[in-house]
Motif scaffolding. Structure first.
Motif, PDB file in Angstrom:
ATOM      1  N   UNK A 137      -7.034   3.124 -16.858  1.00 24.71           N
ATOM      2  CA  UNK A 137      -6.125   2.328 -16.041  1.00 24.71           C
ATOM      3  C   UNK A 137      -6.291   0.839 -16.323  1.00 24.71           C
ATOM      4  N   UNK A 138      -7.550   0.397 -16.420  1.00 21.53           N
ATOM      5  CA  UNK A 138      -7.807  -1.026 -16.686  1.00 21.53           C
ATOM      6  C   UNK A 138      -7.254  -1.441 -18.047  1.00 21.53           C
ATOM      7  N   UNK A 139      -7.431  -0.581 -19.059  1.00 20.50           N
ATOM      8  CA  UNK A 139      -6.922  -0.906 -20.395  1.00 20.50           C
ATOM      9  C   UNK A 139      -5.398  -1.013 -20.383  1.00 20.50           C
ATOM     10  N   UNK A 140      -4.734  -0.095 -19.704  1.00 19.95           N
ATOM     11  CA  UNK A 140      -3.275  -0.140 -19.640  1.00 19.95           C
ATOM     12  C   UNK A 140      -2.792  -1.346 -18.830  1.00 19.95           C
ATOM     13  N   UNK A 141      -3.486  -1.651 -17.744  1.00 23.80           N
ATOM     14  CA  UNK A 141      -3.132  -2.850 -16.976  1.00 23.80           C
ATOM     15  C   UNK A 141      -3.250  -4.103 -17.839  1.00 23.80           C
ATOM     16  N   UNK A 142      -4.332  -4.176 -18.621  1.00 26.27           N
ATOM     17  CA  UNK A 142      -4.508  -5.326 -19.504  1.00 26.27           C
ATOM     18  C   UNK A 142      -3.411  -5.418 -20.550  1.00 26.27           C
ATOM     19  N   UNK A 143      -3.025  -4.258 -21.118  1.00 20.51           N
ATOM     20  CA  UNK A 143      -1.984  -4.267 -22.141  1.00 20.51           C
ATOM     21  C   UNK A 143      -0.654  -4.754 -21.566  1.00 20.51           C
ATOM     22  N   UNK A 144      -0.241  -4.191 -20.435  1.00 22.87           N
ATOM     23  CA  UNK A 144       1.074  -4.551 -19.897  1.00 22.87           C
ATOM     24  C   UNK A 144       1.078  -5.957 -19.308  1.00 22.87           C
ATOM     25  N   UNK A 145      -0.043  -6.404 -18.761  1.00 26.24           N
ATOM     26  CA  UNK A 145      -0.110  -7.795 -18.311  1.00 26.24           C
ATOM     27  C   UNK A 145       0.031  -8.741 -19.500  1.00 26.24           C
ATOM     28  N   UNK A 146      -0.671  -8.436 -20.584  1.00 28.79           N
ATOM     29  CA  UNK A 146      -0.556  -9.253 -21.785  1.00 28.79           C
ATOM     30  C   UNK A 146       0.846  -9.212 -22.365  1.00 28.79           C
ATOM     31  N   UNK A 147       1.478  -8.031 -22.313  1.00 36.42           N
ATOM     32  CA  UNK A 147       2.833  -7.913 -22.854  1.00 36.42           C
ATOM     33  C   UNK A 147       3.820  -8.745 -22.045  1.00 36.42           C
ATOM     34  N   UNK A 148       3.668  -8.733 -20.716  1.00 36.57           N
ATOM     35  CA  UNK A 148       4.563  -9.536 -19.874  1.00 36.57           C
ATOM     36  C   UNK A 148       4.436 -11.012 -20.225  1.00 36.57           C
ATOM     37  N   UNK A 149       3.207 -11.486 -20.392  1.00 40.01           N
ATOM     38  CA  UNK A 149       3.000 -12.895 -20.734  1.00 40.01           C
ATOM     39  C   UNK A 149       3.574 -13.212 -22.112  1.00 40.01           C
ATOM     40  N   UNK A 150       3.349 -12.320 -23.069  1.00 39.48           N
ATOM     41  CA  UNK A 150       3.838 -12.546 -24.430  1.00 39.48           C
ATOM     42  C   UNK A 150       5.364 -12.532 -24.469  1.00 39.48           C
ATOM     43  N   UNK A 151       5.970 -11.534 -23.814  1.00 35.93           N
ATOM     44  CA  UNK A 151       7.430 -11.460 -23.804  1.00 35.93           C
ATOM     45  C   UNK A 151       8.029 -12.634 -23.052  1.00 35.93           C
ATOM     46  N   UNK A 152       7.351 -13.082 -22.008  1.00 39.74           N
ATOM     47  CA  UNK A 152       7.849 -14.231 -21.265  1.00 39.74           C
ATOM     48  C   UNK A 152       7.887 -15.494 -22.101  1.00 39.74           C
ATOM     49  N   UNK A 153       6.854 -15.694 -22.930  1.00 31.41           N
ATOM     50  CA  UNK A 153       6.846 -16.879 -23.791  1.00 31.41           C
ATOM     51  C   UNK A 153       7.947 -16.792 -24.846  1.00 31.41           C
ATOM     52  N   UNK A 154       8.301 -15.589 -25.272  1.00 29.14           N
ATOM     53  CA  UNK A 154       9.393 -15.439 -26.236  1.00 29.14           C
ATOM     54  C   UNK A 154      10.739 -15.784 -25.616  1.00 29.14           C
ATOM     55  N   UNK A 155      10.884 -15.545 -24.330  1.00 26.54           N
ATOM     56  CA  UNK A 155      12.153 -15.822 -23.668  1.00 26.54           C
ATOM     57  C   UNK A 155      12.323 -17.298 -23.327  1.00 26.54           C
ATOM     58  N   UNK A 156      11.247 -18.025 -23.178  1.00 28.25           N
ATOM     59  CA  UNK A 156      11.347 -19.417 -22.750  1.00 28.25           C
ATOM     60  C   UNK A 156      12.181 -20.293 -23.694  1.00 28.25           C
TER      61      UNK A 156
END
Length: 214
Positions: A137-156
């Motif tokens: 669960x922790x690994x998946x939480x880390x992956x999706x949290x990182x993905x949200x941040x990464x995708x957010x920077x791409x949209x900016x």
């Protein structure tokens, strides 16, 4: 799912809207774009159904039933995405998209299995019966949290460029009338990369919220 019913309904609404957006995005696209959008729409609608709190209250059917139905649904999606990843492994730009789809489908299978094994529903939540493996669960939480941040920077940058375009259209000469107001919006929606990133960001955020309830 465990957790607040309000959060569950919000996640369900977010994923359902994202699924509809992906369906609309598939219209008029290339075969590859339609396939990607279709896979993401399927994921979005499946996530929306799984996040509905009413499925986990044990009435009128035990909550283990939707849990195992979700296992079958997302298991099939996982097999499909894995096969697509193997089929398109040599295509430029396909590796990342398929990898993310595979991880997303695998995460949904994991959550469904966790809910089926951990006493899903009100009784399981009351007794604290969580069926997940903490480190997974922790690994998946880390992956999706990182993905949200990464995708957010791409949209900016896209948002900044869109704001500049909108300002130019509304302030520039010769752009009066109601039709001019819709032009920037149409241009933004036509940018496939931005729409794809937005859909995936929304579903990753929903996945993160669902994982918190495992």
């Amino acid at each position: 799912m465990h957790g607040s019913a309000t959060v569950g309904w919000l996640v369900a609404a977010l994923c359902a809207v994202t699924g509809v957006w992906c369906v609309l995005r598939a219209r008029g696209g290339s075969p590859r774009q339609r396939a990607d959008a279709g896979a993401e729409a399927t994921m979005g609608f499946g996530m929306a159904a799984m996040a509905v709190p009413a499925l986990w209250d044990g009435e009128p059917v035990p909550a283990v039933v939707p849990a195992w139905c979700s296992v079958v649904f997302f298991g099939g999606l996982l097999v499909r995405e894995s096969a697509a990843a193997v089929r398109d492994r040599g295509a430029p730009g396909a590796r990342h998209g398929h990898a993310h789809h595979v991880i997303g489908a695998a995460a949904m299978v994991y959550m469904a299995l966790a809910m089926a094994a951990g006493g899903a529903g009100a009784a399981g939540a009351h007794h604290g019966q969580h069926g997940g493996v903490p480190w997974v669960t922790a690994a998946l939480l880390g992956y999706f949290a990182g993905y949200v941040l990464w995708a957010g920077t791409r949209l900016m940058p896209s948002a900044a460029a869109g704001a500049g375009t909108a300002g130019g259209v509304t302030a520039g000469p010769g752009h009066g009338g109601p039709g001019a107001l819709g032009a920037p919006v149409t241009a933004l929606l036509a940018r496939q990369s931005g729409v794809v990133a937005g859909c995936r960001l929304a579903m990753a955020a929903g996945m993160f919220a669902m994982l918190l309830g495992v």
